[in-house]
Design a protein around this motif. Structure first.
Motif, PDB file in Angstrom:
ATOM      1  N   ALA A   5      33.409  38.187  28.218  1.00  0.00           N
ATOM      2  CA  ALA A   5      34.801  38.058  28.671  1.00  0.00           C
ATOM      3  C   ALA A   5      35.436  39.431  28.848  1.00  0.00           C
ATOM      4  O   ALA A   5      36.170  39.670  29.817  1.00  0.00           O
ATOM      5  CB  ALA A   5      35.602  37.226  27.670  1.00  0.00           C
ATOM      6  N   LEU A   6      35.148  40.359  27.924  1.00  0.00           N
ATOM      7  CA  LEU A   6      35.680  41.712  28.029  1.00  0.00           C
ATOM      8  C   LEU A   6      35.167  42.402  29.291  1.00  0.00           C
ATOM      9  O   LEU A   6      35.919  43.087  29.984  1.00  0.00           O
ATOM     10  CB  LEU A   6      35.314  42.526  26.787  1.00  0.00           C
ATOM     11  CG  LEU A   6      35.853  43.945  26.699  1.00  0.00           C
ATOM     12  CD1 LEU A   6      37.372  43.932  26.675  1.00  0.00           C
ATOM     13  CD2 LEU A   6      35.311  44.642  25.488  1.00  0.00           C
ATOM     14  N   ILE A   7      33.909  42.199  29.612  1.00  0.00           N
ATOM     15  CA  ILE A   7      33.340  42.802  30.817  1.00  0.00           C
ATOM     16  C   ILE A   7      33.967  42.206  32.068  1.00  0.00           C
ATOM     17  O   ILE A   7      34.320  42.935  33.008  1.00  0.00           O
ATOM     18  CB  ILE A   7      31.805  42.646  30.827  1.00  0.00           C
ATOM     19  CG1 ILE A   7      31.187  43.515  29.723  1.00  0.00           C
ATOM     20  CG2 ILE A   7      31.223  43.023  32.182  1.00  0.00           C
ATOM     21  CD1 ILE A   7      29.714  43.287  29.504  1.00  0.00           C
ATOM     22  N   ILE A   8      34.151  40.891  32.085  1.00  0.00           N
ATOM     23  CA  ILE A   8      34.746  40.244  33.260  1.00  0.00           C
ATOM     24  C   ILE A   8      36.202  40.676  33.440  1.00  0.00           C
ATOM     25  O   ILE A   8      36.627  41.055  34.538  1.00  0.00           O
ATOM     26  CB  ILE A   8      34.636  38.705  33.143  1.00  0.00           C
ATOM     27  CG1 ILE A   8      33.163  38.293  33.250  1.00  0.00           C
ATOM     28  CG2 ILE A   8      35.468  38.017  34.210  1.00  0.00           C
ATOM     29  CD1 ILE A   8      32.911  36.844  32.914  1.00  0.00           C
ATOM     30  N   ILE A   9      36.960  40.660  32.353  1.00  0.00           N
ATOM     31  CA  ILE A   9      38.355  41.091  32.432  1.00  0.00           C
ATOM     32  C   ILE A   9      38.428  42.576  32.763  1.00  0.00           C
ATOM     33  O   ILE A   9      39.269  43.007  33.563  1.00  0.00           O
ATOM     34  CB  ILE A   9      39.097  40.781  31.113  1.00  0.00           C
ATOM     35  CG1 ILE A   9      39.233  39.271  30.962  1.00  0.00           C
ATOM     36  CG2 ILE A   9      40.463  41.451  31.062  1.00  0.00           C
ATOM     37  CD1 ILE A   9      39.736  38.825  29.621  1.00  0.00           C
ATOM     38  N   GLY A  10      37.538  43.354  32.169  1.00  0.00           N
ATOM     39  CA  GLY A  10      37.497  44.786  32.465  1.00  0.00           C
ATOM     40  C   GLY A  10      37.168  45.058  33.919  1.00  0.00           C
ATOM     41  O   GLY A  10      37.735  45.961  34.545  1.00  0.00           O
ATOM     42  N   ALA A  11      36.238  44.281  34.471  1.00  0.00           N
ATOM     43  CA  ALA A  11      35.897  44.453  35.890  1.00  0.00           C
ATOM     44  C   ALA A  11      37.091  44.137  36.776  1.00  0.00           C
ATOM     45  O   ALA A  11      37.390  44.879  37.723  1.00  0.00           O
ATOM     46  CB  ALA A  11      34.712  43.553  36.246  1.00  0.00           C
ATOM     47  N   ALA A  12      37.792  43.057  36.456  1.00  0.00           N
ATOM     48  CA  ALA A  12      38.965  42.693  37.256  1.00  0.00           C
ATOM     49  C   ALA A  12      40.065  43.738  37.116  1.00  0.00           C
ATOM     50  O   ALA A  12      40.662  44.167  38.114  1.00  0.00           O
ATOM     51  CB  ALA A  12      39.477  41.321  36.827  1.00  0.00           C
ATOM     52  N   ALA A  13      40.336  44.163  35.887  1.00  0.00           N
ATOM     53  CA  ALA A  13      41.381  45.166  35.661  1.00  0.00           C
ATOM     54  C   ALA A  13      41.002  46.493  36.302  1.00  0.00           C
ATOM     55  O   ALA A  13      41.837  47.164  36.915  1.00  0.00           O
ATOM     56  CB  ALA A  13      41.624  45.342  34.163  1.00  0.00           C
ATOM     57  N   GLY A  14      39.752  46.880  36.172  1.00  0.00           N
ATOM     58  CA  GLY A  14      39.287  48.118  36.786  1.00  0.00           C
ATOM     59  C   GLY A  14      39.367  48.070  38.293  1.00  0.00           C
ATOM     60  O   GLY A  14      39.757  49.046  38.947  1.00  0.00           O
ATOM     61  N   PHE A  15      39.001  46.909  38.873  1.00  0.00           N
ATOM     62  CA  PHE A  15      39.087  46.755  40.322  1.00  0.00           C
ATOM     63  C   PHE A  15      40.528  46.902  40.804  1.00  0.00           C
ATOM     64  O   PHE A  15      40.813  47.640  41.741  1.00  0.00           O
ATOM     65  CB  PHE A  15      38.526  45.390  40.742  1.00  0.00           C
ATOM     66  CG  PHE A  15      38.665  45.115  42.206  1.00  0.00           C
ATOM     67  CD1 PHE A  15      37.802  45.703  43.109  1.00  0.00           C
ATOM     68  CD2 PHE A  15      39.666  44.289  42.687  1.00  0.00           C
ATOM     69  CE1 PHE A  15      37.920  45.467  44.473  1.00  0.00           C
ATOM     70  CE2 PHE A  15      39.807  44.043  44.030  1.00  0.00           C
ATOM     71  CZ  PHE A  15      38.931  44.636  44.934  1.00  0.00           C
ATOM     72  N   ILE A  16      41.438  46.209  40.137  1.00  0.00           N
ATOM     73  CA  ILE A  16      42.851  46.278  40.540  1.00  0.00           C
ATOM     74  C   ILE A  16      43.399  47.693  40.351  1.00  0.00           C
ATOM     75  O   ILE A  16      44.094  48.224  41.226  1.00  0.00           O
ATOM     76  CB  ILE A  16      43.678  45.246  39.746  1.00  0.00           C
ATOM     77  CG1 ILE A  16      43.271  43.829  40.165  1.00  0.00           C
ATOM     78  CG2 ILE A  16      45.172  45.458  39.951  1.00  0.00           C
ATOM     79  CD1 ILE A  16      43.826  42.738  39.289  1.00  0.00           C
ATOM     80  N   ALA A  17      43.068  48.323  39.212  1.00  0.00           N
ATOM     81  CA  ALA A  17      43.579  49.665  38.939  1.00  0.00           C
ATOM     82  C   ALA A  17      43.034  50.683  39.936  1.00  0.00           C
ATOM     83  O   ALA A  17      43.777  51.538  40.429  1.00  0.00           O
ATOM     84  CB  ALA A  17      43.221  50.087  37.511  1.00  0.00           C
ATOM     85  N   THR A  18      41.724  50.589  40.266  1.00  0.00           N
ATOM     86  CA  THR A  18      41.169  51.558  41.212  1.00  0.00           C
ATOM     87  C   THR A  18      41.739  51.355  42.605  1.00  0.00           C
ATOM     88  O   THR A  18      41.909  52.321  43.350  1.00  0.00           O
ATOM     89  CB  THR A  18      39.629  51.476  41.256  1.00  0.00           C
ATOM     90  OG1 THR A  18      39.214  50.140  41.539  1.00  0.00           O
ATOM     91  CG2 THR A  18      39.017  51.946  39.943  1.00  0.00           C
TER      92      THR A  18
END
Length: 80
Positions: A5-18
């Motif tokens: 879950a941390l990886i999935i949320i991190g991927a989404a947050a990282g995608f939006i932030a980048t």
């Protein structure tokens, strides 16, 4: 399960932030940015909530003391 879950949320947050910061990165870097950002953001928010929680408690204590003083002066024993 929590790591996934941390990886999935991190991927989404990282995608939006980048995308918001107009930064082109690969998938691993995007996930790392998101996961580390979630950790840093979570720590900062907890710290700020702790500080504001203490400040609110202090203000509440002052207001409560003022209310008790007012009640004592209004309804307490009368001095001569």
């Amino acid at each position: 399960m929590a790591i996934l879950a941390l990886i999935i949320i991190g991927a989404a947050a990282g995608f939006i932030a980048t995308r918001l910061m107009n930064l082109q990165t690969d998938l691993v870097t995007t996930i790392a940015i998101g996961v580390l950002g979630a950790l840093v953001g979570g720590l900062v928010l907890r710290f700020l909530l702790a500080i504001t929680g203490l400040a609110v408690g202090f203000v509440g204590a002052i207001l409560g003391a003022m209310a008790l003083i007012w009640l004592w002066e209004t309804y307490g024993p009368k001095r001569r």
